[in-house]
Every structure is written in C-alpha cells, then in structure tokens.
Design a protein around this motif. Structure first.
Motif, short mmCIF file in Angstrom:
data_model
loop_
_atom_site.label_atom_id
_atom_site.label_comp_id
_atom_site.label_asym_id
_atom_site.label_seq_id
_atom_site.Cartn_x
_atom_site.Cartn_y
_atom_site.Cartn_z
N ARG A 20 0.84 -1.19 0.00
CA ARG A 20 0.00 0.00 0.00
C ARG A 20 0.87 1.24 0.00
NH1 ARG A 20 -2.39 1.65 5.84
NH2 ARG A 20 -0.43 1.68 6.92
N PHE A 21 0.23 2.38 -0.20
CA PHE A 21 0.91 3.66 -0.22
C PHE A 21 0.35 4.54 0.88
CE2 PHE A 21 0.97 1.91 -4.45
CZ PHE A 21 2.25 2.16 -4.91
N THR A 74 6.66 9.75 -5.41
CA THR A 74 5.45 10.56 -5.54
C THR A 74 4.36 9.73 -6.22
OG1 THR A 74 6.00 11.44 -7.73
CG2 THR A 74 6.85 12.65 -5.80
N THR A 75 3.16 10.26 -6.18
CA THR A 75 2.07 9.58 -6.89
C THR A 75 2.42 9.43 -8.37
OG1 THR A 75 0.98 11.75 -7.03
CG2 THR A 75 0.21 10.24 -5.33
N ALA A 76 3.08 10.44 -8.93
CA ALA A 76 3.44 10.38 -10.35
C ALA A 76 4.50 9.31 -10.61
CB ALA A 76 3.94 11.75 -10.81
N ALA A 81 -2.99 7.17 -8.65
CA ALA A 81 -3.82 8.37 -8.66
C ALA A 81 -3.25 9.44 -7.74
CB ALA A 81 -5.24 8.01 -8.21
N ASN A 82 -3.39 10.70 -8.16
CA ASN A 82 -2.99 11.81 -7.30
C ASN A 82 -3.95 11.92 -6.12
OD1 ASN A 82 -0.81 12.53 -8.88
ND2 ASN A 82 -2.01 13.90 -10.16
N ALA A 83 -3.50 12.54 -5.06
CA ALA A 83 -4.33 12.72 -3.86
C ALA A 83 -4.95 14.11 -3.91
CB ALA A 83 -3.48 12.56 -2.61
N GLY A 84 -6.25 14.18 -3.96
CA GLY A 84 -6.93 15.47 -4.05
C GLY A 84 -6.54 16.24 -5.30
N MET A 91 4.94 7.05 0.66
CA MET A 91 5.76 5.91 1.05
C MET A 91 5.04 4.65 0.58
SD MET A 91 7.14 4.65 4.82
CE MET A 91 5.54 4.33 5.56
N ARG A 92 5.76 3.82 -0.17
CA ARG A 92 5.22 2.52 -0.61
C ARG A 92 5.64 1.48 0.42
NH1 ARG A 92 6.70 -2.05 -3.76
NH2 ARG A 92 5.04 -2.75 -5.18
N VAL A 93 4.64 0.89 1.06
CA VAL A 93 4.86 -0.09 2.13
C VAL A 93 4.84 -1.48 1.52
CG1 VAL A 93 3.94 -1.02 4.27
CG2 VAL A 93 3.80 1.44 3.82
N PRO A 94 5.87 -2.30 1.77
CA PRO A 94 5.89 -3.63 1.16
C PRO A 94 4.97 -4.61 1.87
CG PRO A 94 7.75 -3.39 2.62
CD PRO A 94 7.04 -2.05 2.62
N LYS A 95 4.73 -5.73 1.23
CA LYS A 95 4.11 -6.86 1.91
C LYS A 95 5.03 -7.24 3.06
CE LYS A 95 2.74 -11.66 1.18
NZ LYS A 95 2.59 -12.75 0.18
N THR A 96 4.46 -7.43 4.26
CA THR A 96 5.31 -7.66 5.43
C THR A 96 4.98 -8.96 6.13
OG1 THR A 96 3.80 -6.48 6.91
CG2 THR A 96 5.52 -5.17 5.85
N THR A 97 5.90 -9.36 6.99
CA THR A 97 5.71 -10.50 7.87
C THR A 97 5.56 -9.97 9.29
OG1 THR A 97 8.05 -10.79 8.37
CG2 THR A 97 7.21 -11.86 6.36
#
Length: 202
Positions: A20-21, A74-76, A81-84, A91-97
C-alpha cells in the motif's frame, strides 16, 4: 481497547499481506478537555523523518527487510492516482511479515487521568491497490509492539471496512485515496472509538 504508552515506541503500520501507499500520518493527543495537539506528523518528504515529533523507525532495524522493501516517491513516479488532484510524496509499504513494520513513538505526555495516552486520534491518508482486497490490513499494533504476538488494534479488513478485524464498517475502496481517522477515548465508560472514512462516520 488498549492504552497507548506515551514514551515507548509502538509498532505501527503493519500490513501483513499486501502493498500500500501512505502520504500522511498524524498522531493527535488530547491535552485537556477542549484542547488537542498534533504530537506526530509524517509526510514522507524525506524518508521516515517526522514533520512534527519523532522520526519513525524500521521495526526490524536499519538494513532489515522492511527498509529494503520500503520505497519513497510521488504519486506520479509510482503511477498511481494523485491525492486530491495533486502530486504528493508517498511511502510505498511492502508486503510484510510479523517481524516487519515501523515503530511510531508518540512522544506525548499521558492524558485522561493516567500516565498513558487515553485520548488520542490517528489520521492516515492511504491508497490500497485492488490486489490488496480480501486481506486484513493492520494499521497499528499498540498493546504488544515488541513481540507482535497478538492481533493489532485497527484494520482495513478483508471486506475493505475500517475498524477492528472482527467489526469493520464502511468501505475503503481500492485504487483510490482515503483519509482514515480513528478517535479513541479510553476515559469513557465504556471506552469509545469513532471511525471516519473521508470525513464520514462509519
């Protein structure tokens, strides 16, 4: 519902099964009957550096799997999609354990008549890709942050609702930005939690 310890780092933003972002994260502490203050804010313009409060940390330490999988841009640059309608840092959060995640130190004084945070709000601006649906996505683990041996407190659940894993409400639609707000009052009898998706109480 657990009290948040004001001076002990908390395992936060644990997403066990998905990517997720995140563009903004706030921690707001109530300082009195009608006063509140932002005690932590992270905009991800410079890694895990805080705009207000204490920098986030990697749960498994520098050079661990969390840091290796985390990306900033950045979103770009990520093609989402841009925010607003605006290009923003994310921040792109990885799949986690269970051994991965981020540590959030509230760095706030206790409130609500105790040494712990009994009155607080969490604000997340998040974007979940469609591939993350049908999975519980933990937002924060408060009461057992060191060993992560039990469930988190708040989730975006497998049905895309917001709340506990057992009682999610509303809809956090995939492939779009959402502002999630969770407000906790542990001084009430019984304790209360209010949840909002894009300003609408769920």
């Amino acid at each position: 519902m657990q009290q948040m310890k004001p001076t002990i780092p908390l395992r936060s933003i644990l997403i066990p099964t998905t990517i997720r972002f995140v563009t903004f994260l706030w921690l707001i502490s109530c300082l009195g009957s009608i006063q509140a203050a932002i005690v932590g804010q992270w905009n991800f313009t410079s890694g895990l550096t805080a705009s207000t409060g204490v920098d986030l940390e990697y749960y498994d330490g520098p050079g661990g799997a969390t840091e290796a999988g985390t990306q900033f841009g950045t979103t770009a640059s990520f093609g989402i999609a841009n925010a607003g309608g605006q290009v923003v840092n994310v921040m792109r959060v990885p799949k986690t354990t269970s051994t991965m995640g981020y540590v959030l130190n509230p760095n706030a004084i206790g409130n609500g008549g105790g040494s712990l945070l009994n009155l607080y709000s969490l604000v997340f601006d998040v974007y979940f890709p469609a591939a993350s649906s049908d999975r519980n996505r933990c937002l924060i683990q408060i009461d057992e942050p060191w060993g992560n041996s039990n469930d988190g407190e708040f989730y975006v659940a497998a049905n895309n609702g917001l709340g506990t894993a057992a009682q999610p409400q509303g809809t956090v639609t995939p492939d779009d930005w959402h502002r999630l707000v969770i407000t906790v009052d542990l001084t009430a009898s019984p304790p209360t939690v209010r949840k909002y998706i894009n300003g609408t109480k769920v």
